[in-house]
Design a protein around this motif. Structure first.
Motif, mmCIF file in Angstrom:
data_model
loop_
_atom_site.group_PDB
_atom_site.id
_atom_site.type_symbol
_atom_site.label_atom_id
_atom_site.label_comp_id
_atom_site.label_asym_id
_atom_site.label_seq_id
_atom_site.Cartn_x
_atom_site.Cartn_y
_atom_site.Cartn_z
ATOM 1 N N PHE A 84 -2.660 -33.804 39.417
ATOM 2 C CA PHE A 84 -2.919 -32.886 38.302
ATOM 3 C C PHE A 84 -4.395 -32.848 37.914
ATOM 4 O O PHE A 84 -4.846 -31.915 37.262
ATOM 5 C CB PHE A 84 -2.038 -33.238 37.100
ATOM 6 N N LYS A 85 -5.192 -33.840 38.344
ATOM 7 C CA LYS A 85 -6.621 -33.818 38.005
ATOM 8 C C LYS A 85 -7.293 -32.561 38.565
ATOM 9 O O LYS A 85 -8.312 -32.112 38.050
ATOM 10 C CB LYS A 85 -7.299 -35.080 38.515
ATOM 11 N N ASP A 86 -6.708 -31.986 39.621
ATOM 12 C CA ASP A 86 -7.253 -30.739 40.165
ATOM 13 C C ASP A 86 -7.238 -29.609 39.133
ATOM 14 O O ASP A 86 -8.086 -28.717 39.193
ATOM 15 C CB ASP A 86 -6.428 -30.273 41.373
ATOM 16 N N PRO A 127 -0.289 -46.367 39.315
ATOM 17 C CA PRO A 127 -1.606 -46.937 39.020
ATOM 18 C C PRO A 127 -2.480 -46.062 38.117
ATOM 19 O O PRO A 127 -3.312 -46.600 37.393
ATOM 20 C CB PRO A 127 -2.253 -47.100 40.399
ATOM 21 N N SER A 128 -2.292 -44.742 38.143
ATOM 22 C CA SER A 128 -3.146 -43.886 37.315
ATOM 23 C C SER A 128 -2.816 -44.025 35.833
ATOM 24 O O SER A 128 -3.481 -43.430 34.986
ATOM 25 C CB SER A 128 -3.014 -42.425 37.734
ATOM 26 N N MET A 129 -1.773 -44.772 35.517
ATOM 27 C CA MET A 129 -1.411 -45.019 34.122
ATOM 28 C C MET A 129 -1.615 -46.484 33.743
ATOM 29 O O MET A 129 -1.201 -46.908 32.664
ATOM 30 C CB MET A 129 0.052 -44.627 33.894
ATOM 31 N N SER A 149 4.763 -32.945 35.614
ATOM 32 C CA SER A 149 4.719 -33.687 36.872
ATOM 33 C C SER A 149 3.295 -33.735 37.397
ATOM 34 O O SER A 149 2.674 -32.706 37.642
ATOM 35 C CB SER A 149 5.643 -33.019 37.894
ATOM 36 N N THR A 150 2.767 -34.965 37.557
ATOM 37 C CA THR A 150 1.324 -35.108 37.748
ATOM 38 C C THR A 150 0.861 -35.362 39.179
ATOM 39 O O THR A 150 -0.338 -35.321 39.441
ATOM 40 C CB THR A 150 0.784 -36.238 36.846
ATOM 41 N N ALA A 151 1.764 -35.648 40.092
ATOM 42 C CA ALA A 151 1.299 -35.881 41.468
ATOM 43 C C ALA A 151 2.382 -35.549 42.479
ATOM 44 O O ALA A 151 3.574 -35.621 42.181
ATOM 45 C CB ALA A 151 0.851 -37.334 41.655
HETATM 46 C C1 LIG Z 1 -4.645 -39.348 35.643
HETATM 47 C C2 LIG Z 1 -3.172 -39.350 35.907
HETATM 48 C C3 LIG Z 1 -2.209 -39.537 34.883
HETATM 49 C C4 LIG Z 1 -2.588 -39.829 33.452
HETATM 50 O O1 LIG Z 1 -3.177 -38.735 32.803
HETATM 51 P P1 LIG Z 1 -4.037 -38.985 31.472
HETATM 52 O O2 LIG Z 1 -4.663 -37.681 31.175
HETATM 53 O O3 LIG Z 1 -5.035 -40.042 31.848
HETATM 54 O O4 LIG Z 1 -3.096 -39.443 30.421
HETATM 55 C C5 LIG Z 1 -0.867 -39.477 35.211
HETATM 56 N N1 LIG Z 1 -0.466 -39.269 36.490
HETATM 57 C C6 LIG Z 1 -1.356 -39.096 37.491
HETATM 58 C C7 LIG Z 1 -0.836 -38.897 38.879
HETATM 59 C C8 LIG Z 1 -2.726 -39.122 37.243
HETATM 60 O O5 LIG Z 1 -3.580 -38.955 38.267
#
Ligand SMILES: *Cc1c(COP(=O)(O)O)cnc(C)c1O
Length: 495
Positions: free
Chosen positions: A112-114, A320-322, A425-427
């Motif tokens: 999701f950083k993208d 790990p990103s959390m 969903s972040t990844a």
């Molecule tokens: C960075 C990240 C998070 C956490 O997001 P925050 O904005 O730091 O709360 C969650 N899941 C993934 C896969 C991430 O890369």
């Protein structure tokens, strides 16, 4: 549109100045002075647009000095140019009655950083021009993995920018290493640092603080900046997808205009969920934000007790990103909860730095609990959520999203609240293929391209393009440096 520092309301900046500066000169974070309002009719209009149109409208409210054609061009080049592997950019998928997932992993690095790092380089260079900055900006990044790759992809070949990424030789997975070492682009450089993440980060901090380096770079027409998540330019683009998800639910007929929804967000630095909170302050109908943590559950305790206490053991988890004990964007939240009390916020941040702890007042804590629910899940519960979600709905979750799925189940059990809910969903599951595979078959695995194929065959899901064929790409970067050699390395790269 004015922005203030969370530690001094009298400090004022435009949106462009806030993005150009990154952090406020007093160490505070920039926040908008007022929240622009989006009416129900405004939401209806957004629902008829594609993602580019939604982004252009929402971001235009926060950067009026770029509204119109410049913002249109920025949004088209970030979200419209085929960089995302689906046209919707951030699609919502219905898992079952009442539960949807917002997929934020269709970008070039599958995380999701993208969503923010695809547009930040354009926003930053446009902001620097507005501020009369003529030098070239060089972004320095110390990364434990995912942010480095997302920043490299975002800044690659962006006019007027250079980017140098430092990753710990002993601290990232083989897949992450390969992703960075094969990075394309004329303005990118990647170095391994001998040591762990702390060494990489310390080395980069030394470079930022090195005045003689700054002088030499200045003579060469370059200055250093960072792309981390305290920059308003990282946060603002994330507000868009909360509106976008609501619009998608409207268009599907899952809700009617004005119906409240819940968002359940896997949280680390609190940037993602804070962007949602800002969307709610702008008028998006949200009942509650479910803040999902892993075993590093400092935020769960904070929401339930009003005490932020980082004095606790740090756990390394499968999400790990959390794995974070100081969530930097909480500073913006407590500023808003205290009715924009800058002195109080500065005091609490000083207490956090000195003692690792601060406490909200009772009325602030009640307000916090009105908007947020805090919950956490350990690794075993997270694996179980991956397995059961796949079994029931044939939807494959990564480890971070699975923390949110698990916390949502607990929330519903505890509260009986059946409000329509969007799980953020972040990844892509392929980013954490080793843990995802283990959740499905109970065996230990190493992330590797071979494991991607195995996971794909087992689940019938496609390997995302950016990860497929990784082994066949040419390796461009193999150099490593000592921690204390980072400033010299930056200098020789740029002058
Ligand atoms: C960075 C990240 C998070 C956490 O997001 P925050 O904005 O730091 O709360 C969650 N899941 C993934 C896969 C991430 O890369």
């Amino acid at each position: 549109m004015n922005y203030n520092s969370t530690r001094n309301r009298r400090l004022e900046a435009t949106g462009c100045a806030a993005v150009a500066a990154g952090i406020a000169p007093d160490g505070g974070l920039y926040v908008p002075e007022d929240f622009p309002h989006v009416s129900p009719d405004g939401v209806r209009r957004l629902a008829s647009m594609d993602y580019v149109g939604r982004a252009e409208h929402i971001l235009g409210l926060f950067f009026p000095e770029l509204a119109g054609q410049p913002m249109h061009d920025l949004c088209v080049s970030a979200y419209g140019g085929g960089k995302f592997d689906c046209e919707a950019v951030a699609p919502t998928v219905k898992l079952c009655e009442g539960t949807h997932v917002l997929e934020l992993f269709h970008g070039p690095t599958c995380a999701f950083k993208d969503m923010a790092l695809q547009i930040l380089p354009g926003l930053l260079t446009a902001s620097l021009r507005k501020c009369g900055e003529e030098r070239k900006v060089c972004i320095l990044v110390a990364t434990s993995g995912d942010t480095g790759k997302a920043a490299l992809e975002g800044f690659r070949d962006v006019e007027g920018t250079e980017i140098i990424v430092f990753y710990p030789q002993d601290g990232v997975s083989d897949v992450q290493k390969l992703q960075m070492a094969t990075q394309e682009g004329k303005n990118v450089r990647v170095f391994a640092v001998k040591g762990n993440f702390d060494d990489a980060q310390t080395g980069v901090k030394i470079a930022f603080g090195d005045e003689s380096l700054a002088e030499r770079l200045d003579r060469a027409g370059v200055f250093l900046s960072s792309a981390n998540s305290i920059n308003w330019g990282r946060l603002a683009p994330q507000i868009v997808y909360y509106f976008s998800a609501y619009c998608d639910l409207l268009n599907e007929g899952a809700i009617r205009i004005g119906d409240p929804v819940n968002f359940c967000v896997p949280t680390g630095n609190f940037g993602d969920i804070l962007a949602g909170f800002i969307a709610a302050m702008m008028g998006l109908p949200v009942q509650r934000f479910l803040c999902a943590s892993n075993a590093n559950n400092v935020l769960t305790d904070f929401i339930r007790t009003g005490v932020y206490d980082r004095n606790r053991p740090f756990h390394t988890t499968i999400s790990p990103s959390m794995d974070i004990l100081i969530s930097s964007n909480v500073e913006r939240l407590i500023y808003f909860l205290s009715d924009c009390d800058d002195k109080k916020t500065a005091g609490r941040m000083a207490a956090l730095k000195a003692d690792g702890v601060y406490r909200l007042t009772e009325s602030e804590q009640l307000l916090l609990e009105e908007y947020f629910y805090g919950g956490f899940s350990d690794d075993a519960e997270t694996r179980a959520a991956i397995a059961s979600t796949y079994e029931k709905y044939r939807w494959l979750s990564d480890t971070h999203t699975a923390v949110a799925l698990s916390v949502l189940a607990k929330y519903r059990e505890e509260t009986g609240d059946e409000t329509e809910t969007v799980v953020v969903s972040t990844a892509s599951p392929y980013k954490f293929a080793d843990s995802v595979m283990e959740a499905l078959d109970g065996e230990k695995h190493e992330s590797s391209p071979a494991l991607f194929r195995e996971l794909s065959e087992r689940t019938g899901t496609p390997i995302p393009d950016p990860l497929a064929g990784l082994e066949d790409r040419p390796v461009r970067f193999t150099e490593s440096v000592e921690r204390d050699g980072i400033p010299a390395c930056v200098q020789s790269a740029l002058t």
